[in-house]
Design an enzyme around this catalytic site. Structure first.
Site, PDB file in Angstrom:
ATOM      1  CB  SER A 104      18.378  49.855 -25.444  1.00 57.00           C
ATOM      2  OG  SER A 104      17.879  49.005 -26.435  1.00 57.00           O
ATOM      3  CG  ASP A 241      15.828  45.495 -26.647  1.00 56.95           C
ATOM      4  OD1 ASP A 241      14.598  45.333 -26.553  1.00 56.95           O
ATOM      5  OD2 ASP A 241      16.348  46.525 -27.111  1.00 56.95           O
ATOM      6  CG  ASP A 243      14.418  49.660 -24.642  1.00 60.48           C
ATOM      7  OD1 ASP A 243      14.820  48.675 -25.309  1.00 60.48           O
ATOM      8  OD2 ASP A 243      14.351  50.803 -25.118  1.00 60.48           O
ATOM      9  CG  ASP A 245      13.689  49.367 -28.440  1.00 63.46           C
ATOM     10  OD1 ASP A 245      14.355  48.327 -28.257  1.00 63.46           O
ATOM     11  OD2 ASP A 245      14.205  50.474 -28.688  1.00 63.46           O
TER      12      ASP A 245
END
Length: 453
Positions: A104, A241, A243, A245
């Site tokens: 992340s 960010d 990843d 999400d």
């Protein structure tokens, strides 16, 4: 031994905690718990595997896919894609489960492995515990025609983009947007979907080299995005960010629009269109009180949860609600996704600008953020926060003084001898004064040296 799974999968330093051997063991265990134990139709179980562009993701993905296929799982390798894309594709393919390899917003040396159950759902604690327990048992090792196969999921990104475009209430023609992809998993699909939606797109932070993910860009470093929005005269900026999400935004003047403000804008829009289930938004206890006040005035109530998007998801599933999220920018649209989706959130936010003709700065005035002060008090006994009478009296006095104009939240850390003191008030001075006073009481009453006497 401590639990291997944390709040969002297994995460740590690649080749430190997270080795190729551990990745393979996790995959072999997940093959049993999420694959064979849950597949009753007589076919080989199937799994979707995706990753962010960290260099270590290459060897971890290889280890995961080897572990899965050697355990009799057919693997669909989706390559570099956002976490929410992996979750969506599990459902779209009707796969038995999915694996996302990402850390992340963490720096590049870290990495992580998280699993999605059938339908793209996050795993509850008991299923994670079952995977951990399975790791100590003998792996399933089929032979011959029963071993799993690995194939490239060639249209994975296209499926995800088509899905996102289908969620839009309005095209983005006439909208200029700057996208900061954090040199992460959104670097390919986010610019493409915004262009396909009709926006004029300027892209920064979309040149991943395996080592620059989240490095001075993305949702944790908004400076470059602010500069680009002002330089190019954009209507808004969207920051992802690593990843993708989560989503934070910047208005045309460079002001940050955080997750609370984004949720306020979208909740009000959904209510006006009659699409907000039960007129409820699900948010965590850390959301600004200004969000609750604004939504109450709009006829929307808030269901509060503990901090963490998994708790938001649980409350949304239990109540059948379709919008929730966190101040950090994890926003969950249950009608379209099973987890936070930063690309989807950015699209929906941009669509409100196009639909209403109002700038983001004006839309964000739907809520007024109250000054919020957070003090981390270290070296204290976090377990006694709820039982110390002197502290309880101090909190009650502070809440009485604030009335409806503010609030107090004391939250013990889950892992460290730390108590987080958060105070919101109508003005900064009051918030600081009360927070400092309560922090002093926490230090005096919960100091670790007092416990040892």
């Amino acid at each position: 031994m401590s639990r291997l799974f944390g709040t969002d999968g297994v995460r740590g330093l690649a080749n430190g905690l997270l080795t190729a051997e551990l990745a393979m063991q996790l995959a072999q265990a997940a093959a049993v718990v999420l694959g064979h134990d849950r597949n009753s139709n007589g076919t080989r179980p199937r799994a979707v595997v995706a990753r962010d562009p960290r260099a270590s993701g290459e060897f971890i993905a290889a280890a995961v896919e080897a572990g899965l296929s050697s355990s009799g799982i057919d693997v669909y390798d989706a390559g570099v894609l956002p976490t929410p894309a992996a979750a969506y594709l599990v459902a779209d393919l009707d796969a038995d489960f999915g694996v996302m390899i990402s850390a992340s917003h963490n720096p590049a040396p870290d990495n992580g492995i998280k699993f999605f159950a059938r339908g793209g759902q996050k795993l509850p604690d008991d299923v994670e515990d079952a995977i951990e327990a399975q790791m100590s048992k003998e792996a399933v090792r089929p032979v011959g025609a029963d071993v799993g196969r690995i194939q490239r999921f060639s249209d994975a990104e296209d499926r995800y983009i088509v899905h996102l475009l289908g969620t839009l209430p309005h095209n983005l023609e006439g909208i200029r947007v700057v996208l900061d992809c954090a040199h992460g998993a959104a670097s390919g699909c986010s610019p493409q979907v915004f262009k396909d939606a009709g926006a004029d797109v300027i892209v920064i932070g979309a040149e991943p080299d395996g080592h620059n993910i989240n490095d001075g860009v993305g949702s944790t470093h908004l400076g470059p995005l602010k500069e680009a929005v002002l330089k190019y005269g954009a209507n808004l900026g969207i920051a992802h960010d690593g990843d993708a999400d989560r989503c934070l935004a910047v208005d045309h003047e460079g002001n940050v629009v955080d997750g609370d403000q984004i949720m306020a804008i979208l909740a009000v829009a959904l209510k006006k269109s009659g699409k907000l289930k039960d007129d409820v938004l699900v948010a965590t206890v850390m959301s600004n009180l200004g969000l609750k006040i604004a939504l109450r005035q709009a006829g929307i109530s808030i269901r509060e949860t503990a901090v963490g998007d998994r708790y938001v998801l649980e409350e949304m599933r239990d109540g059948g609600f379709n919008l929730g999220g966190e101040q950090s920018g994890h926003v969950i649209f249950a009608d379209y996704a099973t987890t936070g989706d930063g690309v989807l959130t950015g699209l929906q936010l941009a669509a409100q600008i196009a639909l209403t003709g109002k700038p983001l700065k004006e839309l964000a005035t739907v809520m007024t953020k109250l000054p919020q002060v957070l003090i981390n008090v270290k070296g204290v006994d976090r377990t006694r926060v709820g039982s110390n009478e002197v502290l309880a009296q101090a909190v009650a006095a502070a809440e009485a003084a604030l009335g409806d104009t503010g609030r107090v939240l004391l939250r013990p850390s889950g892992t460290e001898p730390v108590v987080r003191v958060m105070v919101e008030a109508a003005d900064e001075e009051t918030a600081h004064s009360i927070a400092e006073h309560l922090a002093q009481v926490v230090r005096a009453e919960l100091a670790l040296e007092l416990v040892s006497e």
